[in-house]
Scaffold this motif. Structure first.
Motif, PDB file in Angstrom:
ATOM      1  N   MET A  39      10.312 -10.615  -0.424  1.00 16.58           N
ATOM      2  CA  MET A  39      10.355  -9.181  -0.665  1.00 16.58           C
ATOM      3  C   MET A  39      10.274  -8.872  -2.155  1.00 16.58           C
ATOM      4  SD  MET A  39      10.207  -6.198   0.514  1.00 16.58           S
ATOM      5  CE  MET A  39      10.281  -6.684   2.220  1.00 16.58           C
ATOM      6  N   ASN A  40      10.948  -9.653  -2.968  1.00 18.97           N
ATOM      7  CA  ASN A  40      10.880  -9.430  -4.410  1.00 18.97           C
ATOM      8  C   ASN A  40       9.458  -9.617  -4.941  1.00 18.97           C
ATOM      9  OD1 ASN A  40      13.517  -8.605  -5.013  1.00 18.97           O
ATOM     10  ND2 ASN A  40      14.243 -10.710  -4.908  1.00 18.97           N
ATOM     11  N   GLU A  41       8.720 -10.559  -4.379  1.00 17.69           N
ATOM     12  CA  GLU A  41       7.326 -10.734  -4.791  1.00 17.69           C
ATOM     13  C   GLU A  41       6.465  -9.565  -4.331  1.00 17.69           C
ATOM     14  OE1 GLU A  41       5.534 -14.571  -4.314  1.00 17.69           O
ATOM     15  OE2 GLU A  41       7.289 -15.591  -5.162  1.00 17.69           O
ATOM     16  N   VAL A  42       6.737  -9.059  -3.129  1.00 18.28           N
ATOM     17  CA  VAL A  42       6.027  -7.869  -2.647  1.00 18.28           C
ATOM     18  C   VAL A  42       6.285  -6.705  -3.599  1.00 18.28           C
ATOM     19  CG1 VAL A  42       5.970  -6.139  -0.800  1.00 18.28           C
ATOM     20  CG2 VAL A  42       5.980  -8.578  -0.224  1.00 18.28           C
ATOM     21  N   PHE A  43       7.551  -6.511  -3.976  1.00 24.81           N
ATOM     22  CA  PHE A  43       7.899  -5.434  -4.906  1.00 24.81           C
ATOM     23  C   PHE A  43       7.168  -5.607  -6.244  1.00 24.81           C
ATOM     24  CE2 PHE A  43      12.331  -4.864  -2.805  1.00 24.81           C
ATOM     25  CZ  PHE A  43      11.809  -3.985  -1.865  1.00 24.81           C
ATOM     26  N   MET A  44       7.076  -6.833  -6.741  1.00 25.23           N
ATOM     27  CA  MET A  44       6.412  -7.065  -8.022  1.00 25.23           C
ATOM     28  C   MET A  44       4.924  -6.742  -7.926  1.00 25.23           C
ATOM     29  SD  MET A  44       8.824  -7.756 -10.036  1.00 25.23           S
ATOM     30  CE  MET A  44       9.824  -6.734  -8.949  1.00 25.23           C
ATOM     31  N   ILE A  45       4.291  -7.113  -6.815  1.00 25.09           N
ATOM     32  CA  ILE A  45       2.867  -6.808  -6.645  1.00 25.09           C
ATOM     33  C   ILE A  45       2.662  -5.297  -6.598  1.00 25.09           C
ATOM     34  CG2 ILE A  45       0.914  -6.952  -5.036  1.00 25.09           C
ATOM     35  CD1 ILE A  45       2.027  -9.806  -4.323  1.00 25.09           C
ATOM     36  N   ALA A  46       3.509  -4.601  -5.853  1.00 26.10           N
ATOM     37  CA  ALA A  46       3.391  -3.140  -5.751  1.00 26.10           C
ATOM     38  C   ALA A  46       3.542  -2.481  -7.116  1.00 26.10           C
ATOM     39  CB  ALA A  46       4.428  -2.596  -4.767  1.00 26.10           C
ATOM     40  N   LEU A  63       3.002  -3.909 -10.057  1.00 23.09           N
ATOM     41  CA  LEU A  63       1.873  -4.289 -10.890  1.00 23.09           C
ATOM     42  C   LEU A  63       0.647  -3.445 -10.550  1.00 23.09           C
ATOM     43  CD1 LEU A  63       0.588  -6.194 -12.986  1.00 23.09           C
ATOM     44  CD2 LEU A  63       0.021  -7.703 -11.095  1.00 23.09           C
ATOM     45  N   VAL A  64       0.354  -3.309  -9.269  1.00 19.16           N
ATOM     46  CA  VAL A  64      -0.819  -2.548  -8.842  1.00 19.16           C
ATOM     47  C   VAL A  64      -0.632  -1.060  -9.093  1.00 19.16           C
ATOM     48  CG1 VAL A  64      -2.230  -1.891  -6.846  1.00 19.16           C
ATOM     49  CG2 VAL A  64      -1.498  -4.271  -7.123  1.00 19.16           C
ATOM     50  N   GLY A  65       0.562  -0.545  -8.791  1.00 21.19           N
ATOM     51  CA  GLY A  65       0.798   0.887  -8.871  1.00 21.19           C
ATOM     52  C   GLY A  65       1.229   1.404 -10.223  1.00 21.19           C
ATOM     53  N   GLY A  66       1.750   0.545 -11.050  1.00 24.16           N
ATOM     54  CA  GLY A  66       2.206   0.966 -12.362  1.00 24.16           C
ATOM     55  C   GLY A  66       3.618   1.526 -12.342  1.00 24.16           C
ATOM     56  N   SER A  67       4.036   2.018 -13.486  1.00 20.80           N
ATOM     57  CA  SER A  67       5.433   2.442 -13.644  1.00 20.80           C
ATOM     58  C   SER A  67       5.818   3.615 -12.751  1.00 20.80           C
ATOM     59  CB  SER A  67       5.716   2.788 -15.109  1.00 20.80           C
ATOM     60  OG  SER A  67       4.919   3.881 -15.521  1.00 20.80           O
ATOM     61  N   ILE A  68       4.846   4.377 -12.263  1.00 19.68           N
ATOM     62  CA  ILE A  68       5.172   5.495 -11.387  1.00 19.68           C
ATOM     63  C   ILE A  68       5.766   5.032 -10.052  1.00 19.68           C
ATOM     64  CG2 ILE A  68       2.913   5.734 -10.272  1.00 19.68           C
ATOM     65  CD1 ILE A  68       3.433   8.877 -10.884  1.00 19.68           C
ATOM     66  N   VAL A  69       5.604   3.755  -9.732  1.00 19.64           N
ATOM     67  CA  VAL A  69       6.147   3.192  -8.498  1.00 19.64           C
ATOM     68  C   VAL A  69       7.652   2.893  -8.633  1.00 19.64           C
ATOM     69  CG1 VAL A  69       5.962   1.200  -6.908  1.00 19.64           C
ATOM     70  CG2 VAL A  69       3.898   2.268  -7.816  1.00 19.64           C
ATOM     71  N   ILE A  70       8.159   2.816  -9.846  1.00 20.76           N
ATOM     72  CA  ILE A  70       9.545   2.398 -10.062  1.00 20.76           C
ATOM     73  C   ILE A  70      10.568   3.235  -9.284  1.00 20.76           C
ATOM     74  CG2 ILE A  70      11.369   2.119 -11.796  1.00 20.76           C
ATOM     75  CD1 ILE A  70       9.154   1.060 -13.696  1.00 20.76           C
ATOM     76  N   PRO A  71      10.473   4.562  -9.235  1.00 22.28           N
ATOM     77  CA  PRO A  71      11.454   5.299  -8.431  1.00 22.28           C
ATOM     78  C   PRO A  71      11.427   4.903  -6.946  1.00 22.28           C
ATOM     79  CG  PRO A  71      10.305   6.787  -9.905  1.00 22.28           C
ATOM     80  CD  PRO A  71       9.603   5.464  -9.979  1.00 22.28           C
ATOM     81  N   ARG A 122       3.045   5.783  -2.840  1.00 21.24           N
ATOM     82  CA  ARG A 122       4.297   6.508  -3.072  1.00 21.24           C
ATOM     83  C   ARG A 122       4.732   7.352  -1.870  1.00 21.24           C
ATOM     84  NH1 ARG A 122       1.134   7.325  -7.508  1.00 21.24           N
ATOM     85  NH2 ARG A 122       1.140   9.586  -7.333  1.00 21.24           N
ATOM     86  N   CYS A 123       4.666   6.734  -0.694  1.00 21.22           N
ATOM     87  CA  CYS A 123       5.093   7.403   0.535  1.00 21.22           C
ATOM     88  C   CYS A 123       6.428   6.804   0.972  1.00 21.22           C
ATOM     89  CB  CYS A 123       4.041   7.219   1.632  1.00 21.22           C
ATOM     90  SG  CYS A 123       4.558   7.905   3.218  1.00 21.22           S
ATOM     91  N   ASP A 124       7.520   7.507   0.685  1.00 20.57           N
ATOM     92  CA  ASP A 124       8.847   6.972   0.995  1.00 20.57           C
ATOM     93  C   ASP A 124       9.050   6.713   2.487  1.00 20.57           C
ATOM     94  OD1 ASP A 124       9.883   6.646  -1.590  1.00 20.57           O
ATOM     95  OD2 ASP A 124      10.545   8.734  -1.679  1.00 20.57           O
ATOM     96  N   ASP A 125       8.542   7.593   3.355  1.00 25.26           N
ATOM     97  CA  ASP A 125       8.673   7.350   4.790  1.00 25.26           C
ATOM     98  C   ASP A 125       7.937   6.067   5.184  1.00 25.26           C
ATOM     99  OD1 ASP A 125      10.170   9.631   5.103  1.00 25.26           O
ATOM    100  OD2 ASP A 125       8.786  10.613   6.485  1.00 25.26           O
ATOM    101  N   CYS A 126       6.738   5.898   4.666  1.00 22.94           N
ATOM    102  CA  CYS A 126       5.957   4.694   4.973  1.00 22.94           C
ATOM    103  C   CYS A 126       6.656   3.446   4.427  1.00 22.94           C
ATOM    104  CB  CYS A 126       4.559   4.801   4.375  1.00 22.94           C
ATOM    105  SG  CYS A 126       3.614   6.205   4.986  1.00 22.94           S
ATOM    106  N   ILE A 127       7.226   3.557   3.249  1.00 27.99           N
ATOM    107  CA  ILE A 127       7.947   2.433   2.643  1.00 27.99           C
ATOM    108  C   ILE A 127       9.104   2.024   3.538  1.00 27.99           C
ATOM    109  CG2 ILE A 127       9.409   1.738   0.703  1.00 27.99           C
ATOM    110  CD1 ILE A 127       7.555   3.586  -1.061  1.00 27.99           C
ATOM    111  N   ALA A 152       0.831  -1.205   0.000  1.00 24.71           N
ATOM    112  CA  ALA A 152       0.000   0.000   0.000  1.00 24.71           C
ATOM    113  C   ALA A 152       0.867   1.258   0.000  1.00 24.71           C
ATOM    114  CB  ALA A 152      -0.939  -0.006   1.209  1.00 24.71           C
ATOM    115  N   SER A 153       1.930   1.249   0.777  1.00 23.96           N
ATOM    116  CA  SER A 153       2.818   2.415   0.858  1.00 23.96           C
ATOM    117  C   SER A 153       3.519   2.678  -0.461  1.00 23.96           C
ATOM    118  CB  SER A 153       3.850   2.202   1.968  1.00 23.96           C
ATOM    119  OG  SER A 153       3.209   2.103   3.216  1.00 23.96           O
ATOM    120  N   MET A 154       3.914   1.619  -1.147  1.00 23.73           N
ATOM    121  CA  MET A 154       4.566   1.794  -2.443  1.00 23.73           C
ATOM    122  C   MET A 154       3.583   2.331  -3.476  1.00 23.73           C
ATOM    123  SD  MET A 154       7.281  -1.369  -2.610  1.00 23.73           S
ATOM    124  CE  MET A 154       8.095  -0.765  -4.105  1.00 23.73           C
ATOM    125  N   VAL A 155       2.382   1.791  -3.482  1.00 20.94           N
ATOM    126  CA  VAL A 155       1.374   2.253  -4.440  1.00 20.94           C
ATOM    127  C   VAL A 155       1.006   3.716  -4.160  1.00 20.94           C
ATOM    128  CG1 VAL A 155      -1.018   1.923  -5.207  1.00 20.94           C
ATOM    129  CG2 VAL A 155       0.490  -0.054  -4.929  1.00 20.94           C
TER     130      VAL A 155
END
Length: 118
Positions: free
Chosen positions: A82-89, A91-99, A60-65, A55-58
């Motif tokens: 963790m890698n699977e968590v990152f992939m879900i985030a 996928l759900v959040g889209g390319s804007i989550v990459i940074p 885009r809250c760096d402190d929460c992340i 949820a924090s990644m989607v």
């Protein structure tokens, strides 16, 4: 402990203490609700922290992340999980989550390095 971790934890503690100096009942209740929500229940702490991280990644809250990465690490999340968590985030959040993904990987690496030095 690594510099990223130290800086984050020191600032978070300092500012939470400052907030609590003047916090009203509603803020105190909100902080308590946050704490109790992540306690063991029908879902274990590990699962709840992974959900919080996604949820924090989607959102885009760096402190929460950073916060949830630390809690995931404490809860025993391994690199594969963790890698699977990152992939879900992503996928759900889209390319804007990459940074945020990049910074999350950097912070996760530091958590793992710090743990291996202990």
């Amino acid at each position: 402990m690594g510099q990223l971790i130290n800086d984050f934890n020191a600032y978070r503690t300092k500012m939470n203490d400052r907030i609590m100096e003047t916090a009203n009942t509603n803020i105190k209740r909100f902080f308590a609700l946050d704490t109790t929500t992540y306690a063991d229940g029908a879902l274990d702490v590990k699962t709840k922290e992974m959900l919080g991280l996604v949820a924090s990644m989607v959102l885009r809250c760096d402190d929460c992340i950073k916060y949830h990465l630390g809690k995931c690490h404490e809860a025993g999340v391994n690199d594969a999980e963790m890698n699977e968590v990152f992939m879900i985030a992503n996928l759900v959040g889209g390319s804007i989550v990459i940074p945020h993904y990049r910074r999350a990987v950097e912070y996760w690496d530091e958590l793992n390095e710090t743990a291996s030095e202990a």
